[in-house]
Scaffold this motif. Structure first.
Motif, PDB file in Angstrom:
ATOM      1  N   PHE A   1      -3.032   2.870   8.622  1.00 16.92           N
ATOM      2  CA  PHE A   1      -3.753   3.920   8.282  1.00 16.92           C
ATOM      3  C   PHE A   1      -5.280   3.526   8.929  1.00 16.92           C
ATOM      4  O   PHE A   1      -5.981   4.422   9.595  1.00 16.92           O
ATOM      5  CB  PHE A   1      -4.045   4.150   6.953  1.00 16.92           C
TER       6      PHE A   1
ATOM      7  N   ARG B   1       0.846  -1.211   0.078  1.00 14.28           N
ATOM      8  CA  ARG B   1      -0.183  -0.055  -0.034  1.00 14.28           C
ATOM      9  C   ARG B   1       0.741   1.218  -0.204  1.00 14.28           C
ATOM     10  O   ARG B   1       0.829   1.923   1.012  1.00 14.28           O
ATOM     11  CB  ARG B   1      -0.803  -0.014   1.425  1.00 14.28           C
TER      12      ARG B   1
ATOM     13  N   THR C   1      -6.610  10.380  -0.751  1.00 13.16           N
ATOM     14  CA  THR C   1      -6.979   8.830  -1.070  1.00 13.16           C
ATOM     15  C   THR C   1      -6.131   8.806  -2.500  1.00 13.16           C
ATOM     16  O   THR C   1      -5.925   9.466  -3.361  1.00 13.16           O
ATOM     17  CB  THR C   1      -8.503   8.943  -1.330  1.00 13.16           C
ATOM     18  N   CYS C   2      -5.605   7.554  -2.640  1.00 10.02           N
ATOM     19  CA  CYS C   2      -4.605   7.123  -3.840  1.00 10.02           C
ATOM     20  C   CYS C   2      -5.039   5.865  -4.336  1.00 10.02           C
ATOM     21  O   CYS C   2      -5.457   5.063  -3.970  1.00 10.02           O
ATOM     22  CB  CYS C   2      -3.224   6.956  -2.904  1.00 10.02           C
ATOM     23  N   TYR C   3      -4.259   5.913  -5.731  1.00 10.22           N
ATOM     24  CA  TYR C   3      -4.354   4.688  -6.650  1.00 10.22           C
ATOM     25  C   TYR C   3      -3.107   4.828  -7.267  1.00 10.22           C
ATOM     26  O   TYR C   3      -2.579   5.840  -7.625  1.00 10.22           O
ATOM     27  CB  TYR C   3      -5.533   4.880  -7.487  1.00 10.22           C
TER      28      TYR C   3
ATOM     29  N   SER D   1      -4.384   0.397  -3.871  1.00 12.79           N
ATOM     30  CA  SER D   1      -5.304   1.144  -3.536  1.00 12.79           C
ATOM     31  C   SER D   1      -4.897   1.684  -2.053  1.00 12.79           C
ATOM     32  O   SER D   1      -4.412   0.928  -1.533  1.00 12.79           O
ATOM     33  CB  SER D   1      -6.649   0.689  -3.565  1.00 12.79           C
ATOM     34  N   GLY D   2      -5.185   2.651  -1.760  1.00 14.11           N
ATOM     35  CA  GLY D   2      -5.108   3.203  -0.191  1.00 14.11           C
ATOM     36  C   GLY D   2      -5.403   4.803   0.240  1.00 14.11           C
ATOM     37  O   GLY D   2      -5.819   5.603  -0.874  1.00 14.11           O
ATOM     38  N   ALA D   3      -5.223   4.894   1.178  1.00 16.06           N
ATOM     39  CA  ALA D   3      -5.306   6.220   1.652  1.00 16.06           C
ATOM     40  C   ALA D   3      -4.116   6.597   2.800  1.00 16.06           C
ATOM     41  O   ALA D   3      -3.560   5.631   3.209  1.00 16.06           O
ATOM     42  CB  ALA D   3      -6.555   6.641   2.502  1.00 16.06           C
TER      43      ALA D   3
END
Lengths: 397, 55
Positions: free
Chosen positions: A161, A45, A182-184, A262-264
């Protein structure tokens, strides 16, 4: 029900957890580290970019096995792509450095913890805290489908997280919408790019955050972006931002994905307290991520080392009260609290800037030759060209 | 709230962002608890659009 006894139970086997486990075990504590996933370090992540300078200060030996690529520096690119600032090693101190393979990096850290004497359980998810006479006495977990009680003098929340352990204990780790990115990301191959520099692209390509290219090999890189939660208008938009960028960037448009991530990340100000009687938080779970870069590995490792050393003392004294754990609180704050505050304030300002202003900032900095690049020297450089731009940053210089 | 297993990457972005701490996730289960007040932050934070309101 199966019961396990130990001095310290660490929830989560990422860098923060493994470093805590290692340093606590080295000091003689009986440590159990649990990980809900079936494999440490996977799935990743993470963008996997780290700087180099801090590794030996926390006792991590560089191993070619987890270094995917050494880079010469970082490129910060303006919204129009017309200007960029180069941060090479000589200018950024030793702050630029490696793109790692977390799958191997996290395992190396967990191995160090095991060699130091820590025990590890995989596929073991903490479900609640054990409370006894109003005191935290360990965690309940489900291990390979079976309930288990892990009784411990101290619970370490290294759960990233998601940060569940802290919230179960009443530590408020909840985030404001302006403190969540928020990420990709794809690990993308068959791209045609400069594999010697990490690249950070600013502006509306990733509103309130940035887009990145972190080299893994000659034609493979982690290509991703993070957008501030408050800038998102519809579900799934982050992936759309990423796919749109890739389709429009000639270097990337023929790229093919090897992995989707995917992740934050939290980009908040430091918490008021991450310790209490019989419990402490480390790393992302303690919201220690750098609010400008979104990077968390270095701070996690420092915090893990500080926590582990204090836990070893606490285990010897058989005293895990907050006053005993205060030394950890003091150590991590001395190392990173001011920086986190300063970077959070800078972030609060940066997220308000339109593309035109970011363009001017990068242009101004690209035209000066800085000896050493820090937030302060950057702002001072901008002030020379565009004094009105830095007015609101003045107190950070 | 409803989660699309086909879209979800089990990344935990929703878990850490939930103001009510109402979302539970172990390895491959994502569950909404009673504390959920349907504020919708998880819908917004999910990078891949895997969460929707239950009709």
């Amino acid at each position: 029900m199966r019961t396990i006894e130990c001095d310290v139970v660490v929830v989560g086997a990422g860098p923060a957890g493994s470093m805590t486990a290692k340093w606590a075990a080295l000091g003689g504590a009986d440590v159990m580290m649990i990980e809900k996933r079936p494999e440490i370090g996977s799935p990743i992540r993470c963008g996997e970019g780290i700087s180099r300078s801090w590794l030996d200060r926390v006792g991590i030996t560089v191993d070619p096995k987890w270094v995917a690529r050494k880079v010469k520096g970082a490129k910060i690119v303006s919204p129009s792509r017309k200007y960029h600032v180069m941060l090479d090693e000589s200018k950024a101190g030793n702050e630029v450095g490696f793109v790692v393979d977390r799958v191997f990096f996290d395992k190396a850290l967990a191995r160090d913890a095991a060699v130091a004497g820590a025990r590890i359980m995989l596929k073991t998810a903490a479900t609640s805290l054990i409370m006894e006479d109003g005191k935290i006495a360990g965690v309940r977990a489900v291990s390979h489908g079976e309930p288990v009680e892990i009784r411990a003098g101290c619970v370490v929340g290294a759960d990233g997280f998601e940060s569940q352990v802290g919230r179960w204990a009443g530590i408020d780790t909840s985030l404001k919408p302006t403190d969540i990115i928020t990420c990709y990301q794809y690990r993308m191959t068959n791209i045609d790019y400069d594999p010697d520099f990490t690249e950070f692209l600013l502006g509306s390509i990733a509103p309130g955050g940035y887009a990145w290219i972190f080299p893994k090999d000659e034609n493979t890189a982690n290509v991703g972006l993070g957008v501030l939660l408050t800038r998102l208008k519809k579900p799934g938009e982050v992936k759309e931002y990423l796919d749109r960028w890739i389709a429009n960037d000639p270097r990337l448009k023929n790229g093919q994905p090897l992995e989707a991530v995917s992740g934050a990340v939290s980009v908040c100000a430091p918490l008021d307290s991450v310790t209490m009687d019989n419990l402490l938080l480390v790393g992302d779970a303690a919201r220690m991520i750098n609010p400008i870069t979104g990077g968390g590995i270095a701070n996690s490792c420092y915090a893990g080392m500080f926590a582990g050393k204090v836990l070893a003392k606490a285990a010897k004294a058989k005293d895990f009260s907050q006053s005993m754990l205060q030394e950890y609180e003091d150590d991590w704050r001395a190392k990173m609290e001011n920086g986190l505050w300063r970077d959070w304030m800078a972030k609060e300002k940066l997220i308000t800037l339109p593309d035109e202003t970011l363009e001017m900032l990068v242009e101004a900095v690209s035209k000066v030759d800085l000896e050493r690049i820090t937030v302060q020297t950057l702002l001072a450089a901008v002030k020379e060209t565009y004094p009105e731009l830095v007015k609101e940053f003045e107190d950070l210089i | 709230m409803k989660v699309s297993a086909e879209r979800c990457h089990h990344c935990g972005a929703c878990v850490g962002s939930c103001p009510q701490n109402a979302i539970f996730m172990n390895d491959f289960i994502l569950d909404f608890g009673e504390a959920c007040n349907k504020c919708g932050r998880c819908i917004k934070v999910c990078p891949v659009g895997a969460i929707t309101r239950e009709e």
